[in-house]
Write an enzyme that holds these catalytic residues in place. Structure first.
Site, PDB file in Angstrom:
ATOM      1  N   GLN A 226      12.483  85.001 -67.723  1.00 49.57           N
ATOM      2  CA  GLN A 226      12.180  83.611 -68.070  1.00 49.57           C
ATOM      3  C   GLN A 226      12.897  82.629 -67.158  1.00 49.57           C
ATOM      4  OE1 GLN A 226       9.675  82.831 -70.420  1.00 49.57           O
ATOM      5  NE2 GLN A 226       9.557  84.986 -69.843  1.00 49.57           N
TER       6      GLN A 226
ATOM      7  N   HIS B  82      11.038  81.201 -64.150  1.00 50.20           N
ATOM      8  CA  HIS B  82       9.945  80.244 -64.337  1.00 50.20           C
ATOM      9  C   HIS B  82      10.285  78.874 -63.777  1.00 50.20           C
ATOM     10  CE1 HIS B  82       6.576  81.910 -66.491  1.00 50.20           C
ATOM     11  NE2 HIS B  82       7.350  82.501 -67.371  1.00 50.20           N
TER      12      HIS B  82
ATOM     13  N   HIS C  34     -11.895  50.523-106.610  1.00 49.56           N
ATOM     14  CA  HIS C  34     -11.977  51.965-106.776  1.00 49.56           C
ATOM     15  C   HIS C  34     -12.348  52.315-108.220  1.00 49.56           C
ATOM     16  CE1 HIS C  34     -10.051  52.199-102.892  1.00 49.56           C
ATOM     17  NE2 HIS C  34      -9.952  53.521-102.943  1.00 49.56           N
TER      18      HIS C  34
ATOM     19  N   ASP D  88       3.521  88.063 -72.642  1.00 49.06           N
ATOM     20  CA  ASP D  88       3.056  87.078 -71.668  1.00 49.06           C
ATOM     21  C   ASP D  88       1.669  87.406 -71.141  1.00 49.06           C
ATOM     22  OD1 ASP D  88       4.857  85.047 -71.482  1.00 49.06           O
ATOM     23  OD2 ASP D  88       5.818  85.728 -69.640  1.00 49.06           O
TER      24      ASP D  88
ATOM     25  N   GLU E 285      11.688  79.877 -78.211  1.00 51.41           N
ATOM     26  CA  GLU E 285      10.278  80.103 -77.905  1.00 51.41           C
ATOM     27  C   GLU E 285       9.977  81.605 -77.969  1.00 51.41           C
ATOM     28  OE1 GLU E 285       7.165  79.246 -74.199  1.00 51.41           O
ATOM     29  OE2 GLU E 285       9.325  79.224 -73.855  1.00 51.41           O
ATOM     30  N   HIS E 286      10.734  82.400 -77.233  1.00 51.82           N
ATOM     31  CA  HIS E 286      10.614  83.865 -77.245  1.00 51.82           C
ATOM     32  C   HIS E 286      11.910  84.457 -77.794  1.00 51.82           C
ATOM     33  CE1 HIS E 286       8.374  82.413 -73.628  1.00 51.82           C
ATOM     34  NE2 HIS E 286       7.428  83.218 -74.088  1.00 51.82           N
TER      35      HIS E 286
END
Length: 421
Positions: free
Chosen positions: A251, A254, A412, A353, A319-320
């Site tokens: 990761q 990235h 109403h 992934d 996230e992961h």
């Protein structure tokens, strides 16, 4: 990379980037330009930011054929198999319209309808992402979205990476455009001469893409404001330092702002992983990206107990999340906040992934506390169905009118009473 003992007041590192005022101004100016000048603005920005002078924005069939010729047959089969796995997983998420009838004859339910159109943003720049094509397109296709538009920035040669085009073709995308950045988001939201506007925009991008998605939200829907990629590994003394380090670097490569964190009950493992990361970094082709990520946003936290380690993971809400411990599947039951949970030694994060099937578009920056991965539901609308019978209306009309008057809404109440007179 820092190594810290877990304490009650531990400050969790996050790599949140809300953008500068200057970046926000640039994005707003680009969006306005695209709204006013359409394709002309897209051509100009593609030349300015991507270095590509184009005469047509749309990818043609010859370019798709060339992409297939560029990839070997085995790679094409791998992309096809990944697409099938992703489609099969998302097919299990699809729900149907439902109705039920009460004893008094009234009918209630929910109608599910796919969006008419969706725009998929596929990042370019430092890498090509065929996997992002599949992860965004397959749930939309499964939902039944009729028109899917894909945008992605071209290289300086005006071409899209072969893997991206092949993945788009396998996924069934008919409208593929060579445009990226905030200008692509603006085109999807408001339309140009070449690109029709869509109802929803999904897919990750750089800070300018994220800011543009935030700016157009409300005129169109978006999936999320995605931050830099994150991984957390929950490990004990049974884990391999070499494998944990490799997963963390998967990761870190990235983005310089990506976050890689280890939470462990083993001080020995912590020290071994730190040394192993340094060893592996020295041979990594993307060291210039991974090293700043590890040094500025990476961390190793040592917990006294597994309970304390799990609590730390839930605070991070990654996230992961990889769980590499004894009884890893049992341990997963204690996790409340994570975008995707990879259980056991052989569930390395890249498995998700690319290939397993679950979506890799996941909540970042701790938003896994309240949000979820991209699913088929993200491409569906829900409409409530209410069909009251006369018996139900006669029984409950007075209660409804009373409730309306409690809120001071006389019209109403009268709308109900008009039917009772």
């Amino acid at each position: 990379m820092k190594i810290e003992q877990v304490t009650e007041g531990l400050s969790i590192k996050r790599s949140v980037d809300a953008g500068t005022e200057e970046q926000q101004r640039i994005v707003c100016d680009i969006i306005q330009d695209v709204r006013e000048n359409g394709d002309q603005a897209l051509f100009a920005y593609t030349e300015k930011f991507d270095g590509a002078k184009l005469y047509s924005l749309k990818v043609n069939q010859d370019e798709i054929n060339d992409a297939y010729a560029e990839l070997d047959d085995e790679m094409i089969k791998i992309i096809q198999e990944a697409a099938e796995n992703i489609a099969a997983f998302h097919a299990k998420q699809k729900r149907e319209t439902w109705l039920y009838t009460n004893a008094d004859g009234s009918i209630l339910g929910q109608k599910l309808t796919p969006l008419d159109s969706a725009g998929v943003y596929v990042p370019g720049g430092t890498a090509a992402y065929p996997s992002s094509v599949l992860m965004n397109v397959m749930p939309a296709k499964t939902a039944g979205v009729e028109r899917i538009v894909m945008v992605t920035p071209p290289g300086k040669d005006g071409r899209i990476p072969a893997g991206v085009l092949v993945a788009a073709d396998i996924a069934g995308v008919k409208d593929i455009f060579k445009v990226g950045g905030a200008q692509a988001v603006a085109a999807l939201a408001y339309g140009t001469e070449s690109i029709k506007p869509v109802d929803k925009i999904t897919g990750p991008g750089n800070i300018f893409v994220a800011l543009a998605k935030r700016e157009v939200f409300g005129d169109v829907d978006i999936d999320m404001i995605a931050g830099p990629s994150e991984i957390a590994v929950l490990a004990d003394e049974t884990a391999s330092a070499r494998e944990v380090a490799a997963d963390m670097l998967s990761q870190a490569e990235h983005d310089t702002r990506a976050s890689a964190v280890l939470v462990t009950t083993s001080q020995t493992l912590a020290l071994e992983v730190a040394a192993e990361i340094e060893r592996q970094l020295s041979t990594l082709p993307r060291e210039n990206i991974a090293r700043p990520s590890i040094e500025e946003h990476g961390a190793i936290y040592i917990a006294s107990t597994m309970k304390e380690a799990v609590q730390t993971i839930n605070r991070i809400a990654p996230e992961h999340l990889e769980i590499i411990t004894e009884n890893a599947l049992e341990r997963a039951k204690d996790i409340k906040h994570a975008g995707a949970i990879f259980v056991g030694r052989y569930s390395s994060e890249p498995v998700g992934d690319y290939f397993a099937g679950p979506n890799h578009v996941l909540p970042t920056n701790g938003t896994a506390r309240f949000s979820s991965p991209l699913t088929v539901d993200d491409f569906m609308k829900k409409s409530s169905i209410i069909m009251y019978s006369k018996e139900a209306f006669d029984r409950h009309g007075g209660k409804i009118a009373a409730f309306a008057r409690l809120e001071g809404l006389e019209a109403h109440a009268r709308a109900i009473e008009a039917r009772k007179e």
